[in-house]
Design an enzyme around this catalytic site. Structure first.
Site, PDB file in Angstrom:
ATOM      1  N   CYS A  79       0.827  -1.210   0.000  1.00 57.52           N
ATOM      2  CA  CYS A  79       0.000   0.000   0.000  1.00 57.52           C
ATOM      3  C   CYS A  79       0.862   1.261   0.000  1.00 57.52           C
ATOM      4  O   CYS A  79       1.800   1.390   0.785  1.00 57.52           O
ATOM      5  CB  CYS A  79      -0.928  -0.010   1.207  1.00 57.52           C
ATOM      6  SG  CYS A  79      -2.052  -1.430   1.224  1.00 57.52           S
TER       7      CYS A  79
ATOM      8  N   GLU B 102      -7.706  -4.470  12.658  1.00 57.44           N
ATOM      9  CA  GLU B 102      -7.598  -3.063  12.288  1.00 57.44           C
ATOM     10  C   GLU B 102      -8.975  -2.526  11.916  1.00 57.44           C
ATOM     11  O   GLU B 102      -9.781  -3.232  11.313  1.00 57.44           O
ATOM     12  CB  GLU B 102      -6.641  -2.879  11.116  1.00 57.44           C
ATOM     13  CG  GLU B 102      -5.200  -3.201  11.470  1.00 57.44           C
ATOM     14  CD  GLU B 102      -4.261  -3.020  10.296  1.00 57.44           C
ATOM     15  OE1 GLU B 102      -4.744  -2.782   9.168  1.00 57.44           O
ATOM     16  OE2 GLU B 102      -3.038  -3.120  10.493  1.00 57.44           O
TER      17      GLU B 102
ATOM     18  N   SER C 187      -5.408   0.630  10.941  1.00 58.21           N
ATOM     19  CA  SER C 187      -4.545   0.559   9.772  1.00 58.21           C
ATOM     20  C   SER C 187      -3.625   1.763   9.755  1.00 58.21           C
ATOM     21  O   SER C 187      -3.951   2.834  10.282  1.00 58.21           O
ATOM     22  CB  SER C 187      -5.403   0.547   8.507  1.00 58.21           C
ATOM     23  OG  SER C 187      -4.643   0.907   7.377  1.00 58.21           O
TER      24      SER C 187
END
Length: 558
Positions: A195, A447, A473
């Site tokens: 990510c 998360e 997260s």
């Protein structure tokens, strides 16, 4: 040599013949048995784009290790995709996977008596899982990050996976239509890599570079760029040299290295998960580290980088602006870094930064000069109070409302909270409480990206608070507090909150308080009973029985 010594040597040689026979079957020749055996812990998987490109990197490292005079032995370890499992029951396995990865690498290296290990990983838990094993085993080691994903693009803006989560909240609030939601979904993740913002994977890769366990510049390279594979090959060569010198992880993973890692987390605006993972790695390395150390370092290190989730830029932008070495040089120049800390190359950190300019380039806006920092102090704060006597973790920079005091909206799971947000049942001033999602209670400490992103998407990010004994997260931002300890399943105060109770989150005073009397709190505690375990067999059951408090890193080997 005496007769006894000669006899012992002959006996040992005879005993090793079956071992050599097995190794001959996987490519060892007569001249290879005296070479160092180097494990390559390969987390390649097509489960997630974070790990889909790791086979090439592992292959390049394997060739380089062999060419450097050592014998590589490739083995696999697992991964799960946090992004794909987010918001589902599957997310309970995410933090669990950190322990499985650590245990599997330790098991393979210990069983095969390996002389060193090169770990290749991508998704969030690959890095701390590998480093926990590396710290436990203390054989020469290096970590190779699989690389960041390149940003997606839509309507003139950069996209990350968090853009897709936020788009769900925007669609629910009616600020975008189905067409735009689909376009964001299609474009958010354009290829291989982890990510793209300064989320957990890029945070931990940056930390490992700062701590000296990965090569300079390697933590912000894009997964699909040729330099990433070249860096993997160089990592293999560097590791073989470290084996020859006898340079071990605990020579590098000192208290100074951990303080350097925390300083970088603050400077880059990194993930709250770094707190959990660094506590766990420090324990494995026998280095004293606790929550208060994070707050001490936060006060002296400013946020220098304008990175997503709360900022403008992504990891590839940081790389072009000078990467982690540029951030490190600024910190070193201003006295908040331990320059004498050792790195895997054999150089000190200061020596490795000698050719990096003391100031960032003027033609970029990603990395700020010290004198013009984005925020004067670090963004991760440890909050305490009657709701979190062992501590909780919050991002406190970039929020418009540093203090929220309002009625509790209590949810026993992430899913029930998300339903309420998407149904429009949350009002400005509410403080959402998501509990029984801690390490033991979840189990697995999920998360909360789905509800936090939905809050942002619904336009409530500056007016609603959220606390949880679960995690967030790295893509989360806003007035959110996680890692609340003790957790609800352990009888923590968060288990005793009633709907409508007044809760105060004060980022400036770093407090988290339930506004009821001590007598009322004690009355509720006397009536509380622990819930029945959600799982009674399998890996989640075992994890729930073994795992420690989040304030200790949620480790399983206390």
């Amino acid at each position: 040599m005496s007769d006894n010594a000669r006899s012992s040597a002959i006996t040992q040689g005879l005993q090793r013949a079956p071992n050599r026979a097995m190794l001959r079957a996987v490519g060892f020749g007569d001249g290879d048995f005296t070479k160092p055996i180097v494990g390559i812990a390969n987390a390649h998987s097509t489960i997630t784009p974070c790990n889909a490109g790791l086979d090439e990197l592992a292959g390049r490292a394997e060739s380089a290790i062999r060419a450097s005079g050592a014998m590589p032995q490739m083995f696999g370890t697992i991964t799960v995709s946090d992004g794909i499992s987010m918001g589902t029951e599957g997310m309970k396995y995410s933090l669990v996977s950190r322990e499985v990865i650590a245990d599997s690498i330790e098991t393979a290296c210990g069983a095969q008596s390996m002389d060193g290990v090169l770990a290749v990983g991508g998704c969030d838990k690959n890095m701390p899982g590998a480093m926990i094993a590396i710290a436990r085993m203390n054989i020469p080691a290096i970590f190779v990050y699989g690389g960041t994903i390149k940003p997606g693009h839509y309507a003139g803006r950069d996209l990350t996976v968090v853009s897709a989560f936020e788009a769900v909240g925007q669609r629910s609030a009616g600020t975008i239509d189905d067409h735009e939601l689909l376009e964001v979904e299609k474009r958010a993740c354009p290829g291989k890599g982890s990510c793209g913002g300064m989320f957990t994977a890029n945070t931990m890769s940056s930390v490992f570079e700062a701590m000296g366990m990965s090569l300079p510049f390697s933590s912000t390279m894009a997964a699909e760029d040729a330099e990433k594979a070249d860096s993997s090959a160089l990592s293999g060569r560097v590791l073989v040299e470290a084996i020859r010198r006898g340079l071990k992880p605990r020579d590098i993973l000192t208290r100074d290295a951990f303080e350097n890692g925390i300083a970088v987390v603050m400077a880059i605006g990194g993930s709250t998960n770094a707190v959990l993972h660094l506590l766990a790695i420090a324990r494995a390395a026998d280095v004293p580290l606790d929550l208060d150390d994070f707050d001490t370092i936060r006060r002296r290190v400013p946020v220098l980088c304008d990175l997503k989730p709360s900022g403008r830029f992504v990891a590839t932008d940081l790389h072009r602006a000078g990467g982690i070495p540029q951030v490190l040089r600024i910190l070193l120049e201003n006295g908040v870094l331990h320059g004498r800390a050792l790195t895997i190359t054999g150089q000190t950190l200061a020596e490795s930064l000698a050719n990096i300019p003391a100031e960032p380039r003027a033609d970029q806006e990603v990395i700020r000069p010290w004198a013009h920092a984005l925020y004067p102090q670090g963004h991760l704060a440890i909050l305490r109070g009657n709701l979190a006597p062992e501590g909780a973790v919050a991002k406190i920079t970039g929020i418009k409302t540093p203090r929220i005091s309002g009625p509790a909206r209590v949810f026993e799971s992430e899913e029930s909270c998300l339903e309420a947000i998407l149904a429009g049942e949350i009002r400005p001033g509410d403080v959402l409480v998501i509990r029984y999602e801690g390490p033991r209670g979840g189990p697995g400490m999920r998360e909360m990206l789905a509800p936090t992103s939905a809050i942002i998407g619904a336009g409530l990010g500056d007016s609603v608070g959220l606390i949880t004994d679960g995690r967030f997260s790295g893509g989360t931002y806003g007035m959110v507090v996680g890692h609340v300890a003790p957790e609800a399943a352990a009888g923590g105060t968060i288990a005793l909150v009633h709907e409508g109770d007044q809760i105060t989150i004060d980022a400036e005073q770093r407090t988290l308080e339930l506004r009821i009397s001590d007598d009322e709190l004690n009355r509720r505690r006397s009536k509380w009973k622990p819930p029945h375990p959600r799982y009674t067999r399998g890996v989640l059951h075992k994890y729930a029985r073994l795992v420690s408090s989040a304030s200790l890193g949620a480790v399983t080997d206390l």
